[in-house]
Design a protein around this motif. Structure first.
Motif, mmCIF file in Angstrom:
data_model
loop_
_atom_site.group_PDB
_atom_site.id
_atom_site.type_symbol
_atom_site.label_atom_id
_atom_site.label_comp_id
_atom_site.label_asym_id
_atom_site.label_seq_id
_atom_site.Cartn_x
_atom_site.Cartn_y
_atom_site.Cartn_z
ATOM 1 N N TYR A 198 82.722 70.187 2.894
ATOM 2 C CA TYR A 198 82.772 70.652 4.281
ATOM 3 C C TYR A 198 84.188 71.028 4.671
ATOM 4 C CZ TYR A 198 84.460 65.944 5.283
ATOM 5 O OH TYR A 198 85.189 64.789 5.289
ATOM 6 N N GLU A 199 84.274 71.847 5.705
ATOM 7 C CA GLU A 199 85.555 72.223 6.288
ATOM 8 C C GLU A 199 85.362 72.346 7.796
ATOM 9 O OE1 GLU A 199 88.778 75.900 6.283
ATOM 10 O OE2 GLU A 199 87.427 75.653 4.571
ATOM 11 N N THR A 200 86.155 71.625 8.547
ATOM 12 C CA THR A 200 86.068 71.644 10.000
ATOM 13 C C THR A 200 87.025 72.689 10.557
ATOM 14 O OG1 THR A 200 85.435 69.331 10.039
ATOM 15 C CG2 THR A 200 86.330 70.224 12.074
ATOM 16 N N ASN A 201 86.551 73.422 11.553
ATOM 17 C CA ASN A 201 87.378 74.414 12.237
ATOM 18 C C ASN A 201 87.211 74.196 13.742
ATOM 19 O OD1 ASN A 201 85.161 76.162 13.281
ATOM 20 N ND2 ASN A 201 84.791 76.564 11.108
ATOM 21 N N PRO A 202 87.880 74.954 14.586
ATOM 22 C CA PRO A 202 87.800 74.695 16.024
ATOM 23 C C PRO A 202 86.404 74.827 16.636
ATOM 24 C CG PRO A 202 89.683 76.084 15.563
ATOM 25 C CD PRO A 202 88.889 75.989 14.288
ATOM 26 N N MET A 203 85.497 75.525 15.970
ATOM 27 C CA MET A 203 84.170 75.764 16.534
ATOM 28 C C MET A 203 83.063 74.945 15.881
ATOM 29 S SD MET A 203 84.687 77.796 18.995
ATOM 30 C CE MET A 203 83.045 78.335 19.374
ATOM 31 N N GLY A 204 83.377 74.216 14.833
ATOM 32 C CA GLY A 204 82.349 73.438 14.147
ATOM 33 C C GLY A 204 82.786 73.067 12.752
ATOM 34 N N THR A 205 81.825 72.678 11.937
ATOM 35 C CA THR A 205 82.087 72.301 10.558
ATOM 36 C C THR A 205 81.137 73.075 9.658
ATOM 37 O OG1 THR A 205 82.814 70.080 11.209
ATOM 38 C CG2 THR A 205 82.132 70.363 8.929
ATOM 39 N N VAL A 206 81.698 73.744 8.654
ATOM 40 C CA VAL A 206 80.894 74.436 7.658
ATOM 41 C C VAL A 206 80.611 73.434 6.544
ATOM 42 C CG1 VAL A 206 80.809 76.329 5.995
ATOM 43 C CG2 VAL A 206 81.887 76.675 8.232
ATOM 44 N N ILE A 207 79.343 73.275 6.225
ATOM 45 C CA ILE A 207 78.907 72.317 5.211
ATOM 46 C C ILE A 207 78.216 73.070 4.087
ATOM 47 C CG2 ILE A 207 77.527 70.260 4.731
ATOM 48 C CD1 ILE A 207 77.487 69.750 7.753
ATOM 49 N N GLU A 208 78.456 72.637 2.856
ATOM 50 C CA GLU A 208 77.809 73.234 1.699
ATOM 51 C C GLU A 208 77.170 72.120 0.874
ATOM 52 O OE1 GLU A 208 78.942 76.280 -1.945
ATOM 53 O OE2 GLU A 208 80.458 75.675 -0.509
ATOM 54 N N ALA A 209 75.910 72.328 0.478
ATOM 55 C CA ALA A 209 75.181 71.342 -0.317
ATOM 56 C C ALA A 209 74.372 72.061 -1.387
ATOM 57 C CB ALA A 209 74.250 70.519 0.572
ATOM 58 N N GLU A 210 73.933 71.311 -2.369
ATOM 59 C CA GLU A 210 73.121 71.887 -3.446
ATOM 60 C C GLU A 210 71.696 72.179 -2.996
ATOM 61 O OE1 GLU A 210 73.898 72.838 -6.635
ATOM 62 O OE2 GLU A 210 75.966 72.558 -5.969
ATOM 63 N N ASP A 211 71.206 71.437 -2.015
ATOM 64 C CA ASP A 211 69.831 71.645 -1.570
ATOM 65 C C ASP A 211 69.700 71.317 -0.088
ATOM 66 O OD1 ASP A 211 68.815 68.716 -1.275
ATOM 67 O OD2 ASP A 211 69.767 68.777 -3.255
ATOM 68 N N VAL A 212 68.640 71.827 0.507
ATOM 69 C CA VAL A 212 68.454 71.685 1.948
ATOM 70 C C VAL A 212 68.198 70.228 2.349
ATOM 71 C CG1 VAL A 212 65.961 72.168 2.021
ATOM 72 C CG2 VAL A 212 67.419 72.820 3.958
ATOM 73 N N ASP A 213 67.551 69.443 1.505
ATOM 74 C CA ASP A 213 67.301 68.046 1.854
ATOM 75 C C ASP A 213 68.597 67.256 1.990
ATOM 76 O OD1 ASP A 213 64.529 68.411 1.910
ATOM 77 O OD2 ASP A 213 64.344 67.980 -0.233
ATOM 78 N N THR A 214 69.540 67.482 1.076
ATOM 79 C CA THR A 214 70.847 66.819 1.161
ATOM 80 C C THR A 214 71.579 67.257 2.419
ATOM 81 O OG1 THR A 214 70.985 66.678 -1.250
ATOM 82 C CG2 THR A 214 73.053 66.467 -0.024
ATOM 83 N N LEU A 215 71.538 68.552 2.678
ATOM 84 C CA LEU A 215 72.204 69.088 3.858
ATOM 85 C C LEU A 215 71.643 68.473 5.130
ATOM 86 C CD1 LEU A 215 74.135 71.566 4.879
ATOM 87 C CD2 LEU A 215 71.919 72.427 5.594
ATOM 88 N N LEU A 216 70.322 68.443 5.258
ATOM 89 C CA LEU A 216 69.704 67.920 6.483
ATOM 90 C C LEU A 216 69.942 66.423 6.657
ATOM 91 C CD1 LEU A 216 66.417 70.003 6.539
ATOM 92 C CD2 LEU A 216 68.490 70.339 7.899
ATOM 93 N N ALA A 217 69.984 65.686 5.564
ATOM 94 C CA ALA A 217 70.289 64.256 5.656
ATOM 95 C C ALA A 217 71.715 64.052 6.176
ATOM 96 C CB ALA A 217 70.113 63.581 4.297
ATOM 97 N N ALA A 218 72.644 64.869 5.697
ATOM 98 C CA ALA A 218 74.031 64.777 6.158
ATOM 99 C C ALA A 218 74.139 65.153 7.636
ATOM 100 C CB ALA A 218 74.926 65.684 5.311
ATOM 101 N N VAL A 219 73.420 66.183 8.038
ATOM 102 C CA VAL A 219 73.426 66.612 9.441
ATOM 103 C C VAL A 219 72.864 65.515 10.341
ATOM 104 C CG1 VAL A 219 72.350 68.210 11.074
ATOM 105 C CG2 VAL A 219 73.388 69.077 8.969
ATOM 106 N N ALA A 220 71.771 64.896 9.923
ATOM 107 C CA ALA A 220 71.179 63.812 10.713
ATOM 108 C C ALA A 220 72.162 62.663 10.867
ATOM 109 C CB ALA A 220 69.880 63.332 10.068
ATOM 110 N N ALA A 221 72.865 62.325 9.801
ATOM 111 C CA ALA A 221 73.847 61.241 9.864
ATOM 112 C C ALA A 221 74.996 61.594 10.807
ATOM 113 C CB ALA A 221 74.376 60.927 8.475
ATOM 114 N N ALA A 222 75.449 62.830 10.759
ATOM 115 C CA ALA A 222 76.530 63.267 11.646
ATOM 116 C C ALA A 222 76.086 63.186 13.104
ATOM 117 C CB ALA A 222 76.965 64.686 11.291
ATOM 118 N N HIS A 223 74.871 63.617 13.373
ATOM 119 C CA HIS A 223 74.334 63.559 14.734
ATOM 120 C C HIS A 223 74.252 62.108 15.224
ATOM 121 C CE1 HIS A 223 71.847 64.726 18.172
ATOM 122 N NE2 HIS A 223 71.133 63.655 17.900
ATOM 123 N N LYS A 224 73.729 61.232 14.389
ATOM 124 C CA LYS A 224 73.576 59.821 14.774
ATOM 125 C C LYS A 224 74.909 59.092 14.897
ATOM 126 C CE LYS A 224 69.013 59.446 12.667
ATOM 127 N NZ LYS A 224 68.230 58.868 11.565
#
Length: 104
Positions: free
Chosen positions: A35-61
């Motif tokens: 990932y890389e954070t910038n002034p407008m958000g964070t760009v995240i890269e993952a190998e698959d959508v399930d990993t990405l969504l799990a990371a997003v859920a954790a960030a939200h929580k």
């Protein structure tokens, strides 16, 4: 495959959001994402959508607030393994220069 996303997680508040945003970004460390954070958000890269969504859920929580606003934009190009940096590289090749201004 490579899944790329733009994530913005923030409490709904008039005060500084820096500490809460830092908590959200820190939560990404528990997942196999880059990932890389910038002034407008964070760009995240993952190998698959399930990993990405799990990371997003954790960030939200991770944001401990009465109200949390999360924005997510996902690019799931299923036939391509090129990294997110290739998108910027392609634009810079077309520009013939870095894709940023010299202003600070």
């Amino acid at each position: 495959m490579t899944v790329i996303a733009l994530l913005s997680v923030a409490p709904v508040t008039e005060d500084s959001m820096a500490a809460d945003v830092a908590d959200a970004v820190a939560a990404l460390e528990d997942f196999d994402v880059s990932y890389e954070t910038n002034p407008m958000g964070t760009v995240i890269e993952a190998e698959d959508v399930d990993t990405l969504l799990a990371a997003v859920a954790a960030a939200h929580k991770a944001v401990d607030a009465d109200r949390v606003s999360t924005f997510l934009k996902v690019d799931d190009k299923r036939t391509d393994d090129r990294p997110a940096t290739e998108k910027v590289d392609a634009v810079e090749r077309e520009l013939g220069r870095p894709a940023r201004s010299d202003r600070e």
